[in-house]
Structure formats: C-alpha cells, structure tokens
Design a protein around this motif. Structure first.
Motif, PDB file in Angstrom:
ATOM      1  N   LEU A 159      66.268   7.897  25.256  1.00 42.38           N
ATOM      2  CA  LEU A 159      67.411   8.753  24.956  1.00 42.38           C
ATOM      3  C   LEU A 159      68.258   8.939  26.217  1.00 42.38           C
ATOM      4  N   ILE A 160      67.598   9.132  27.343  1.00 40.51           N
ATOM      5  CA  ILE A 160      68.321   9.317  28.607  1.00 40.51           C
ATOM      6  C   ILE A 160      69.108   8.048  28.934  1.00 40.51           C
ATOM      7  N   LEU A 161      68.439   6.927  28.822  1.00 45.10           N
ATOM      8  CA  LEU A 161      69.118   5.658  29.096  1.00 45.10           C
ATOM      9  C   LEU A 161      70.314   5.486  28.166  1.00 45.10           C
ATOM     10  N   GLY A 162      70.084   5.774  26.877  1.00 45.53           N
ATOM     11  CA  GLY A 162      71.150   5.648  25.884  1.00 45.53           C
ATOM     12  C   GLY A 162      72.319   6.558  26.201  1.00 45.53           C
ATOM     13  N   SER A 163      72.034   7.786  26.617  1.00 51.41           N
ATOM     14  CA  SER A 163      73.121   8.729  26.898  1.00 51.41           C
ATOM     15  C   SER A 163      73.971   8.238  28.054  1.00 51.41           C
ATOM     16  N   ILE A 164      73.315   7.639  29.028  1.00 54.65           N
ATOM     17  CA  ILE A 164      74.085   7.158  30.176  1.00 54.65           C
ATOM     18  C   ILE A 164      74.992   6.011  29.765  1.00 54.65           C
ATOM     19  N   VAL A 165      74.441   5.093  28.981  1.00 58.79           N
ATOM     20  CA  VAL A 165      75.268   3.989  28.492  1.00 58.79           C
ATOM     21  C   VAL A 165      76.420   4.552  27.663  1.00 58.79           C
ATOM     22  N   VAL A 225      83.001  -0.616  34.688  1.00 59.48           N
ATOM     23  CA  VAL A 225      82.191  -1.684  34.093  1.00 59.48           C
ATOM     24  C   VAL A 225      81.104  -2.124  35.072  1.00 59.48           C
ATOM     25  N   VAL A 226      81.503  -2.297  36.340  1.00 55.69           N
ATOM     26  CA  VAL A 226      80.521  -2.723  37.343  1.00 55.69           C
ATOM     27  C   VAL A 226      79.457  -1.649  37.544  1.00 55.69           C
ATOM     28  N   ILE A 227      79.919  -0.395  37.629  1.00 53.82           N
ATOM     29  CA  ILE A 227      78.970   0.705  37.824  1.00 53.82           C
ATOM     30  C   ILE A 227      77.996   0.772  36.660  1.00 53.82           C
ATOM     31  N   SER A 228      78.514   0.606  35.446  1.00 57.85           N
ATOM     32  CA  SER A 228      77.595   0.690  34.314  1.00 57.85           C
ATOM     33  C   SER A 228      76.604  -0.466  34.344  1.00 57.85           C
ATOM     34  N   GLY A 229      77.064  -1.625  34.804  1.00 60.98           N
ATOM     35  CA  GLY A 229      76.135  -2.743  34.956  1.00 60.98           C
ATOM     36  C   GLY A 229      75.032  -2.404  35.933  1.00 60.98           C
ATOM     37  N   MET A 230      75.436  -1.758  37.043  1.00 62.35           N
ATOM     38  CA  MET A 230      74.432  -1.385  38.034  1.00 62.35           C
ATOM     39  C   MET A 230      73.493  -0.313  37.481  1.00 62.35           C
ATOM     40  N   LEU A 231      74.070   0.635  36.754  1.00 59.62           N
ATOM     41  CA  LEU A 231      73.227   1.674  36.151  1.00 59.62           C
ATOM     42  C   LEU A 231      72.171   1.066  35.238  1.00 59.62           C
ATOM     43  N   GLY A 236      61.657 -10.751  25.910  1.00 56.18           N
ATOM     44  CA  GLY A 236      62.167 -10.475  24.566  1.00 56.18           C
ATOM     45  C   GLY A 236      62.078  -8.996  24.253  1.00 56.18           C
ATOM     46  N   MET A 237      60.985  -8.388  24.652  1.00 58.77           N
ATOM     47  CA  MET A 237      60.763  -6.963  24.435  1.00 58.77           C
ATOM     48  C   MET A 237      61.840  -6.149  25.147  1.00 58.77           C
ATOM     49  N   MET A 238      62.107  -6.544  26.387  1.00 63.19           N
ATOM     50  CA  MET A 238      63.109  -5.816  27.170  1.00 63.19           C
ATOM     51  C   MET A 238      64.497  -5.980  26.582  1.00 63.19           C
ATOM     52  N   TRP A 239      64.832  -7.203  26.175  1.00 62.07           N
ATOM     53  CA  TRP A 239      66.151  -7.463  25.604  1.00 62.07           C
ATOM     54  C   TRP A 239      66.326  -6.698  24.302  1.00 62.07           C
ATOM     55  N   TYR A 240      65.303  -6.702  23.515  1.00 62.92           N
ATOM     56  CA  TYR A 240      65.377  -5.966  22.249  1.00 62.92           C
ATOM     57  C   TYR A 240      65.722  -4.508  22.515  1.00 62.92           C
ATOM     58  N   GLN A 241      64.978  -3.917  23.469  1.00 59.97           N
ATOM     59  CA  GLN A 241      65.209  -2.508  23.774  1.00 59.97           C
ATOM     60  C   GLN A 241      66.611  -2.290  24.322  1.00 59.97           C
ATOM     61  N   MET A 242      67.044  -3.205  25.179  1.00 63.28           N
ATOM     62  CA  MET A 242      68.364  -3.062  25.766  1.00 63.28           C
ATOM     63  C   MET A 242      69.446  -3.163  24.684  1.00 63.28           C
ATOM     64  N   PHE A 243      69.324  -4.164  23.787  1.00 63.09           N
ATOM     65  CA  PHE A 243      70.336  -4.329  22.741  1.00 63.09           C
ATOM     66  C   PHE A 243      70.323  -3.140  21.793  1.00 63.09           C
ATOM     67  N   PHE A 244      69.146  -2.672  21.491  1.00 62.66           N
ATOM     68  CA  PHE A 244      69.027  -1.540  20.580  1.00 62.66           C
ATOM     69  C   PHE A 244      69.741  -0.312  21.156  1.00 62.66           C
ATOM     70  N   ILE A 245      69.393   0.023  22.395  1.00 60.51           N
ATOM     71  CA  ILE A 245      69.979   1.192  23.047  1.00 60.51           C
ATOM     72  C   ILE A 245      71.490   1.033  23.193  1.00 60.51           C
ATOM     73  N   THR A 246      71.910  -0.134  23.681  1.00 61.03           N
ATOM     74  CA  THR A 246      73.325  -0.351  23.927  1.00 61.03           C
ATOM     75  C   THR A 246      74.116  -0.332  22.621  1.00 61.03           C
ATOM     76  N   ALA A 247      73.569  -0.938  21.601  1.00 64.65           N
ATOM     77  CA  ALA A 247      74.293  -0.989  20.325  1.00 64.65           C
ATOM     78  C   ALA A 247      74.537   0.421  19.792  1.00 64.65           C
ATOM     79  N   ILE A 248      73.515   1.254  19.839  1.00 64.85           N
ATOM     80  CA  ILE A 248      73.693   2.621  19.341  1.00 64.85           C
ATOM     81  C   ILE A 248      74.679   3.390  20.211  1.00 64.85           C
ATOM     82  N   ALA A 249      74.510   3.275  21.526  1.00 68.62           N
ATOM     83  CA  ALA A 249      75.401   3.995  22.438  1.00 68.62           C
ATOM     84  C   ALA A 249      76.843   3.536  22.255  1.00 68.62           C
ATOM     85  N   LEU A 250      77.032   2.229  22.081  1.00 67.66           N
ATOM     86  CA  LEU A 250      78.394   1.701  21.920  1.00 67.66           C
ATOM     87  C   LEU A 250      78.999   2.145  20.594  1.00 67.66           C
TER      88      LEU A 250
END
Ligand SMILES: Nc1ncnc2c1ncn2[C@@H]1O[C@H](COP(=O)(O)OP(=O)(O)O)[C@@H](O)[C@H]1O
Ligand SMILES: [Mg+2]
Lengths: 224, 344
Positions: free
Chosen positions: B16-22, B230-236, B267-281
């Motif tokens: 949730l924290i990661l998602g909120s930041i994104v 955009v760059v900062i969010s990439g770094m975050l 794959g596990m990491m990408w899944y989590q990243m896409f999931f979080i980013t998709a919802i946040a976006l």
C-alpha cells in the motif's frame, strides 16, 4: 547399491591471503533408503560437506555422484533441476515462506519440483503428508502462528511432499527441546523408510543417533 | 500458484505504501503536465492551432517577429502562391470598454485567409475569454492610438496569444495604430520544406513557437519539472523495490535453494510491480481527469487522453526498469547464505 557417492571431495575457502582447507578429501557412499548421521565437533566441516552434497555449493576438488551421474560436471541449471525435483532439505530453522499458509508451502514445493503428481491429486497428496506430520489441522495457518516444533514438522513435510530421492538435513532438531526433537527424528525415520528416501543428516545430539542406520564422525575436514 | 499475489495479500501495508507513492508521483506528474499544456495553449493557441506549415520573417529580424518587416512585393508573391497563405502581424496592446476599463489583448491582423478571421474596417473580433469581462457583441471599444471606435463583431473560441485574448482587426486599422505598412510574418500552410527566399528566414510552426521568448522559457521549465518527476519516480521505484528486496534476500535465498528459477523470482517482482503501478495509475488518471472537470475556469488546464496514456506508459516502463535494476541483486543471492543466516 549406493545411490549417492562422495569421491575425494575437498573444499577450501580463501581466508584473506590464506587458503583454509575445510574438507581434506572425503569419501562416502550412501545406500538407498538409509539414514546416515554426520557427527563431529563444531567447525569440522559437516555443514560444508552436506551443502556440497546437496548441490548448494561446489567442491574445490573431487566428485559427487547422484544416481550414477556426476554432479560436478553439471551446469547450474541442471543442478537446480535436481535440487527441485530429487532433493529435499530440512535446516536448523524451518525457513518457511512467511506469506504462505501451511498448505500453500507444500503446494509451492509441488510447483517448483515439476511433480508428476496430477493437478487434481495434489491436494489429496498434501493432505496425506500433512496427516503424516500431524499438521493437517493447521493447514490454513501462517508460519508466524506456529510453534518451533510445528514449523519444523511443516518443513519436513515440505522436504518430502515432492517424493524426492534424497533428504538433506542440517541439525533439524537443534532448535527444539528434547521431547520435540525425538518426535521430529521419529517422524523423519518413519517417513524416509516408508518412502524409501535416502537421508544424510548432520546432528550433534547423541540421542538422535539411535534413529540412524549409520554414524559417520568427522574431525578437521576428514572422516575418522 | 501465484506467490506474488499471495505476498501482496499478506503484506498489504508494505505494498500500500509503495502504491501510494507511485500514485502521488504519477498524479503530480499528470497535474503538472495538464497545467503545462494549459499554459502552452493559453500562451500560443493562436499559433498552435494553425496547420503545419512555414513561417517566414525578415532575416535581419534576429528571429524576433516583432522586429520583422516583410516588403510588399515579397509578401505578394508568397501569399499568392497558396490559397490559405497569409501575411500577418501580432502586437500586444489594450482595448478600453465603454466604462473605460482597460483589457490587455493581442492585436492580430492578416491578409485574406481561412486561417484567420476576416474583419472589416472599424470592426473587431475578440477571443471569447473577454466576454466574461462583460463585453458584448455590438459594444464599442477604443484604443488610445486609434482615432475611431471598434464595434465588437463577434467572439472566437480559444484564440490566445501570450496569455492574452486575441483581438482580430482590419489591416488598415492595424497600420494606423502601429504606424507600419509592412506585415511581420507570412505563413504558408502545408509546406513541409521551406522555400529559400532572398532576405527571408523560415521557421516550422514548432521553430517559430520557440522564437517567442516567454513561450519557450515557460515550456522549458514545465517540461523540466515533468521529466524530473518522471526520473524521480523511476528512482523511487528502484529504491523502494530495492529496500523490499533487501528485506526479502533471505526468502529469495530459500526459494532458490528449494530450486525456484531466478526467472520466476523476476516474474514475481514484475507481477507485483505491474499490479501496484496499474492500480496507482488507474487512480491517478481517474483523479486527474476528475480534476479537469473541476479545475477553476481561469485555470489553464488541459490534459488530453493522449498525453495521459503516454505518461502512463512511461510510468510503467520506468517502474519496470526500476524493479528490474533492483532485482539484479536477486541473482547475486547465494542460497547457502540464506540458509546459514537462520530465520527469515
Ligand atoms: N563460506 C565460507 N567461507 C569461509 N569459511 C567457511 C565458509 N563456510 C564454512 N567455513 C569454515 O569452514 C569450517 C567448517 O564449517 P562448517 O562446515 O560449518 O562446520 P560444522 O558444520 O561442522 O560446524 C569453519 O571453520 C568455517 O568457518
Ligand atoms: Mg554446521
């Protein structure tokens, strides 16, 4: 017939500028279905030998044969496949995956090992093994809510759910009290005999030796 | 079994924290981008809404249209070459309404062309934004350099220049107010490549926009902010995934010891990243579109779907790169280490 053979295995670690030889030429063969206990003083190289045998690190010299195949010449990926489908591990701490329930830990192991057990039979198999380790009633619990002995029983269940040929155990009872230790050892003995699994186990507990078929003593990197 | 999803479910707070930041960073980026676009439109809609083509100005004008004069014969040949080509001039100025209230405008005049308003002598056509100040069709407005009165003939939509409403006037009136005969610019639509004409310098629409000092400075700052975000969010992304991975080193080691493929861990990491980013976006896109609707009238805010999608894709790519970079440490994890280190 020996299913597992350790042939003149040596292992040294670079310690600063000095090469420290931890294993100085170990020969050992394990017969199918037998439980072999490795004992010896701390620092004598028992864990190192066990992890080399289990394909978790490579020997500096010598060979390890499993089922007649020389693991020393295998690629990282080939060794991974063997670890996943033919080997089971139990360690001092249970190393369960914190976010999976007891049942899911076992299901995961079935996925990892590319098991021949069919999808619809996997649940049945999980139930069977959980009953064997008397953890069926906790199948939906997470590791954080289990006691040390319970966790270790789940770890044992996870180590054998995929019907491996070999079980490697490094002081599996070290974190348990005497009564629990005996239960866990009885369990390992019972299961490996029933499933014809060959076991190599490190222990420093004299009491545990009654549950093994063979005791190997190590000292300073050699079998004595 | 989807262990990536199981982990998200069990460690809700962390994700949730990661998602909120994104969410926060992408929302901020979308809002700034909307403002940037709005300001750009407010600053130069007059030019931006023209079809692609070429602007010509005097080569001695130092790339400043205000200093440019195009002599009449050159203008004649250029304008006659194409139907909608036009000679034009732009000057900042004021009109005074009946109550003598001053309104800042950008006077624009041009030769006959469909691209610009045709205005009779003594008439004026204004950008709609000035209507809110109480000026109506039929009103008379004056200018202190101009002897007569302009009668408001009508209003046009979205014609702004340099943050001021455009005021179209007839060329004769323009020549009287500013005391010049020649026009500053010729615009020829539809020309991809400029003609080489003696004494003239040509500019594509984009190049011409960048000659307007206030415009390029403003857009540059805003674009800088967007790219920084955009760059900062990439770094975050990278930092947060890195911290999460550091906490999970033991777990990765155990999974690898059990025989899990490294590719599966990625794959596990990408899944989590896409999931979080998709919802946040999804959230930030929805909210920024909502903001488009509630943004106050005077606030120049334009967020097109195209830009929203573009930025969303950039965020997904950035997240992917961040997660992947931080994931390289997984490959270095020794299964053995994790086992010897005890509890996970
Ligand atoms: N990765 C390593 N790097 C350096 N030295 C090591 C490493 N692993 C083990 N050793 C050394 O090897 C010796 C034997 O260790 P180990 O096999 O763990 O002994 P045991 O399990 O019998 O207590 C110890 O002296 C230990 O410090
Ligand atoms: Mg040890």
């Amino acid at each position: 017939m020996a299913i597992f053979m350790i042939d003149k295995v040596k292992k040294s670690f670079a310690n600063g500028d000095v090469e420290e030889q931890v294993l100085k030429g170990i020969n050992l063969s394990l017969d199918e279905g037998e439980i072999t206990a490795l004992v010896g003083p701390s620092g004598s190289g028992k864990s190192t030998l066990l992890t080399i045998a289990a394909g978790l690190q490579r020997a500096s010299d010598g060979h390890v044969y499993f089922n007649g195949k020389n693991m020393t010449n295998m690629s990282q990926e080939q060794i991974r496949q063997i670890r996943a489908s033919e080997f089971g591990f139990v360690f001092q701490s249970s190393h369960l995956v914190p976010f999976l329930t007891v049942e899911e830990q076992l299901m995961l192991m079935l996925t990892i090992s590319d098991t021949k057990i069919k999808k619809q039979e996997q649940k049945v198999e999980v139930t069977k093994i959980l009953k064997l380790v008397e953890m069926d009633h906790r199948r939906d619990s997470y590791p954080s809510s289990l006691s040390g002995g319970e966790k270790q029983r789940v770890a044992i269940a996870r180590a054998i759910i995929h019907q491996p040929k070999m079980l490697f155990a490094d002081e599996p009872t070290a974190s348990l009290d005497s009564k629990r230790s005996k239960d866990v050892m009885k369990l390992i003995q019972d299961l490996t005999k029933r499933l014809n699994i060959t076991t190599l186990m490190v222990t420093h507990d004299e009491e545990m030796l009654t549950y093994s078929d063979r005791v190997i003593t190590m000292k300073d990197g050699l079998i004595v | 079994m989807n262990i990536a999803w199981k982990e998200i479910k069990k460690s809700k707070i962390r994700f949730l924290i990661l998602g909120s930041i994104v969410f926060l960073v992408s929302f901020l980026t979308l809002i700034i981008s909307g403002l940037s676009n709005g300001l750009s439109q407010d600053n130069a809609a007059l030019i931006k809404d023209l079809p692609d083509g070429q602007f010509y100005m005097n080569e001695h004008a130092n790339e400043t249209y205000n200093l440019s004069r195009i002599d009449e014969s050159t203008q004649e040949t250029l304008v006659n070459e194409q139907k909608d080509a036009a000679a034009l001039s732009i000057q900042m100025g004021f009109v005074n309404d009946a109550d003598d209230k001053q309104h800042s405008v950008a006077f624009v005049t041009s030769t006959d062309s469909n691209l610009f308003e045709k205005v009779e002598i003594g008439e004026i056509v204004l950008d709609q934004s000035i209507e809110e100040d109480g000026i109506k069709v039929g009103d008379a407005v004056t200018n202190n350099q101009f002897g007569g009165e302009f009668i408001v003939k009508g209003f046009v939509d979205q014609k702004k220049y340099s943050h001021a409403p455009v005021a179209y006037i007839n060329m004769e009136n323009y020549q009287e107010i500013y005391g010049v005969k020649e026009m500053q610019l010729v615009f020829v639509p539809g020309q991809d490549n400029a003609q080489a004409i003696d004494g003239l310098q040509s500019f594509s629409n984009k190049e011409f926009l960048s000659t307007i000092p206030s415009y390029s400075a403003e857009q540059m700052s805003l674009n800088m902010i967007i790219w920084f975000l955009v760059v900062i969010s990439g770094m975050l992304f990278a930092i947060f995934f890195y911290m999460m991975n550091v906490q999970k080193i033991g777990l990765y080691g155990i999974l690898r010891a059990l025989g899990v493929k490294t590719s599966r861990l990625f794959g596990m990491m990408w899944y989590q990243m896409f999931f979080i980013t998709a919802i946040a976006l999804t959230l930030s896109v929805a909210l920024s579109q909502g903001f488009t609707m509630i943004a106050p009238e005077g606030m120049p805010f334009i967020l097109t779907l195209e830009i929203t999608i573009q930025l969303s894709i950039i965020f997904l790519i950035i997240g992917f790169i961040g997660a992947t970079l931080s994931g390289f440490q997984i490959r270095k994890v020794e299964p053995l280490h994790a086992i010897q280190q005890g509890e996970i």
